[in-house]
Design an enzyme around this catalytic site. Structure first.
Site, PDB file in Angstrom:
ATOM      1  N   ASN A 144       1.039  -1.152  -0.055  1.00 53.32           N
ATOM      2  CA  ASN A 144      -0.297  -0.061  -0.009  1.00 53.32           C
ATOM      3  C   ASN A 144       0.855   1.452   0.051  1.00 53.32           C
ATOM      4  O   ASN A 144       0.864   2.011   0.695  1.00 53.32           O
ATOM      5  CB  ASN A 144      -0.784  -0.012   1.351  1.00 53.32           C
ATOM      6  CG  ASN A 144      -2.041   1.122   0.962  1.00 53.32           C
ATOM      7  OD1 ASN A 144      -2.190   1.532  -0.100  1.00 53.32           O
ATOM      8  ND2 ASN A 144      -2.442   1.316   2.309  1.00 53.32           N
ATOM      9  N   GLY A 191       6.256   8.045   0.837  1.00 52.32           N
ATOM     10  CA  GLY A 191       7.367   7.900   1.721  1.00 52.32           C
ATOM     11  C   GLY A 191       8.051   6.527   1.525  1.00 52.32           C
ATOM     12  O   GLY A 191       9.434   6.447   1.749  1.00 52.32           O
ATOM     13  N   HIS A 192       7.569   5.635   1.187  1.00 51.61           N
ATOM     14  CA  HIS A 192       8.052   4.146   0.987  1.00 51.61           C
ATOM     15  C   HIS A 192       8.938   4.586  -0.384  1.00 51.61           C
ATOM     16  O   HIS A 192      10.065   3.733  -0.348  1.00 51.61           O
ATOM     17  CB  HIS A 192       7.172   3.286   0.375  1.00 51.61           C
ATOM     18  CG  HIS A 192       6.163   2.711   1.656  1.00 51.61           C
ATOM     19  ND1 HIS A 192       4.875   3.153   1.726  1.00 51.61           N
ATOM     20  CD2 HIS A 192       6.339   1.831   2.673  1.00 51.61           C
ATOM     21  CE1 HIS A 192       4.362   2.571   2.821  1.00 51.61           C
ATOM     22  NE2 HIS A 192       5.192   1.873   3.488  1.00 51.61           N
ATOM     23  N   GLN A 222       2.658  -9.211  13.867  1.00 49.88           N
ATOM     24  CA  GLN A 222       2.762  -7.895  14.282  1.00 49.88           C
ATOM     25  C   GLN A 222       1.555  -7.184  14.427  1.00 49.88           C
ATOM     26  O   GLN A 222       1.196  -6.095  14.937  1.00 49.88           O
ATOM     27  CB  GLN A 222       3.831  -6.773  13.450  1.00 49.88           C
ATOM     28  CG  GLN A 222       3.297  -6.321  12.170  1.00 49.88           C
ATOM     29  CD  GLN A 222       4.461  -5.756  11.359  1.00 49.88           C
ATOM     30  OE1 GLN A 222       5.260  -6.124  10.795  1.00 49.88           O
ATOM     31  NE2 GLN A 222       4.463  -4.288  11.331  1.00 49.88           N
TER      32      GLN A 222
HETATM   33  O1  PAF Z   1       7.315  -0.611   9.117  1.00 49.20           O
HETATM   34  C1  PAF Z   1       6.718  -1.639   8.366  1.00 49.20           C
HETATM   35  O2  PAF Z   1       5.914  -1.274   7.354  1.00 49.20           O
HETATM   36  C2  PAF Z   1       6.476  -2.839   9.027  1.00 49.20           C
HETATM   37  O3  PAF Z   1       6.618  -2.749  10.517  1.00 49.20           O
HETATM   38  C3  PAF Z   1       7.710  -3.577   8.603  1.00 49.20           C
HETATM   39  C4  PAF Z   1       9.373  -3.216   8.860  1.00 49.20           C
HETATM   40  C5  PAF Z   1       7.784  -4.041   6.964  1.00 49.20           C
HETATM   41  C6  PAF Z   1       7.873  -5.371   9.015  1.00 49.20           C
HETATM   42  O4  PAF Z   1       6.522  -5.880   8.668  1.00 49.20           O
END
Ligand code: PAF
Length: 283
Positions: free
Chosen positions: A28, A32-33, A57
């Site tokens: 998504n 920023g990414h 997580q």
């Molecule tokens: O920051 C994120 O998007 C997530 O916590 C990561 C580092 C990809 C781990 O699933």
């Protein structure tokens, strides 16, 4: 750009290279990414982005099921940003059996702030990141680099500490927080906001900025005044309809309450409607 879905295919794709630069994501993707990917490109001889929504997580009540999966659009953006390989594994490939072995970060760093409000979050993050490192870097012969956003300030610190304590030969590089024109930190979860909430959302970073100013003004009396300053900042957001989890000033070194002379960071998390936003600002 190659898109691979299995660990074996990723290893095969990386075999001709010496120095992978990895950008772990949950997809998504936003600007920023993509800034992290662009930062990664000159740091290695092949740029890899992982796209994997990591169940470990998320708490049961969180947005794992509804987290947007937008792989096709993500791949277009990644290709344009200079990514060479996308690793988009299935859950079965990443977790072929229940992940009983986990990386548990130390409580003093991982059970505060985000970890206090999201118990187990950093164990889930460390476990998947450790696994991604094993997959992406196991056969690398040269420099290994992984790039993470500074917007997830505590996550970055937890990962840096993990790399240090496990003596992993990986350089962790931080990418600065990208912001919208009004100052809102870019986040995949911004997409959950209604139009009215989107207009309001920048108030979190404004509140952090104001708290930071107050903290600097308190100078020598900071330890004494900080609880009241933090409370006032939280009440200010609450009065606008937010549900703040924390707005706090910490020392940058380990995110503990500051002592005189410490370098400081302001961090905050608050819920606007059903969307939980986080942000931070180094002072
Ligand atoms: O920051 C994120 O998007 C997530 O916590 C990561 C580092 C990809 C781990 O699933």
């Amino acid at each position: 750009m190659q898109v691979v879905h299995t660990i074996a295919d990723l290893r095969a794709a990386l075999r001709p290279f010496n120095a992978p630069a990895l950008v772990p994501t949950m997809g998504n993707l936003h600007a920023g990414h993509l800034a992290l990917v662009k930062a990664a490109v000159p740091l290695g001889d092949v740029t890899v982005a992982s796209v994997f929504v990591n169940r470990l997580q998320f708490a049961p009540h969180e947005d794992f099921d509804t987290y947007p999966r937008t792989l096709e659009a993500d791949c277009e953006k990644l290709a344009a940003a200079g990514c060479n390989v996308v690793f988009a594994p299935s859950e079965r490939d990443m977790y072929p059996e229940p992940q009983g072995y986990k990386v548990q970060p130390p409580a003093e760093l991982a059970d505060i702030l985000e970890g206090h409000f999201r118990p187990g979050f950093f164990t889930g993050v460390c476990t998947v990141v450790m696994k991604l490192f094993q997959i992406a870097f196991a056969e690398a012969k040269g420099r290994r680099t992984a790039v993470f956003g500074q917007k997830d300030y505590q996550q970055l610190m937890v990962i840096r500490r993990m790399v240090k304590q496990f003596a992993l030969p990986i350089d962790i590089v931080a990418g600065p927080t990208e912001r919208a024109a009004d100052g809102l930190a870019l986040s995949s979860r911004n997409g959950y906001l209604s139009e009215a909430e989107r207009a309001e959302a920048v108030q979190l970073s404004l509140a952090l900025r104001a708290l930071g100013r107050d903290a600097l003004a308190a100078a020598d009396g900071l330890q004494r005044h900080l609880p009241a300053l933090e409370e006032r900042a939280m009440q200010g957001l609450a009065a606008r309809g937010w549900k703040p989890d924390y707005l706090t000033v910490r020392r940058r070194e380990d995110l503990q309450p500051p002592r005189p002379g410490d370098a400081l960071v302001v961090l905050g998390a608050a819920r606007l409607g059903t969307t939980r936003l986080i942000d931070n600002l180094e002072l």
